[in-house]
Design a protein around this motif. Sequence first.
Motif, PDB file in Angstrom:
ATOM      1  N   LYS A 120       0.942  -1.378  -0.332  1.00 13.82           N
ATOM      2  CA  LYS A 120       0.240   0.038  -0.424  1.00 13.82           C
ATOM      3  C   LYS A 120       1.189   1.421   0.174  1.00 13.82           C
ATOM      4  CE  LYS A 120      -3.562  -2.524   2.152  1.00 13.82           C
ATOM      5  NZ  LYS A 120      -4.652  -2.051   4.021  1.00 13.82           N
ATOM      6  N   PRO A 121       0.165   2.138  -0.504  1.00  5.18           N
ATOM      7  CA  PRO A 121       1.191   3.355  -1.154  1.00  5.18           C
ATOM      8  C   PRO A 121       1.420   4.580   0.426  1.00  5.18           C
ATOM      9  CG  PRO A 121      -0.628   3.588  -1.843  1.00  5.18           C
ATOM     10  CD  PRO A 121      -0.377   2.312  -1.585  1.00  5.18           C
ATOM     11  N   GLY A 122       2.505   4.426   0.892  1.00  6.41           N
ATOM     12  CA  GLY A 122       2.712   5.495   2.534  1.00  6.41           C
ATOM     13  C   GLY A 122       2.873   4.383   3.651  1.00  6.41           C
ATOM     14  N   ASN A 123       2.981   2.794   3.186  1.00  3.73           N
ATOM     15  CA  ASN A 123       2.706   2.159   4.417  1.00  3.73           C
ATOM     16  C   ASN A 123       4.265   1.188   4.291  1.00  3.73           C
ATOM     17  OD1 ASN A 123       1.572   0.665   6.624  1.00  3.73           O
ATOM     18  ND2 ASN A 123       0.614  -0.119   5.437  1.00  3.73           N
TER      19      ASN A 123
END
Length: 101
Positions: free
Chosen positions: A55-58
């Motif tokens: 997931k983006p930013g995770n």
Amino acid sequence: MKKLQDKIDRLMDRLDERWRALPRRKQRRYTICLFAGYLLLTAGVIAKLRYDTGKPGNILQPEHIVSPINPINPILQKNEKPASLQDTSITILKDKTHESE
């Protein structure tokens, strides 16, 4: 403790006898099924980790473990000076409770 160990040894011997009594073909089938289950479990864990980190930013980052009992990490508190080493065999300690007045 010895009785528990004896019970476990007897149980393991019985299980080993039952395993050896199975035909080779059935032993192989059980082994393959257990290995396949292990592979599926491993693949599931890897897929879950890839999904969570994909997931983006995770991004999973390692963090310090904080104990609920002692929330202060003693390793991080290195600001204190270490106690000076002394020869305690020379020091005579007096206990006030054993002295007569």
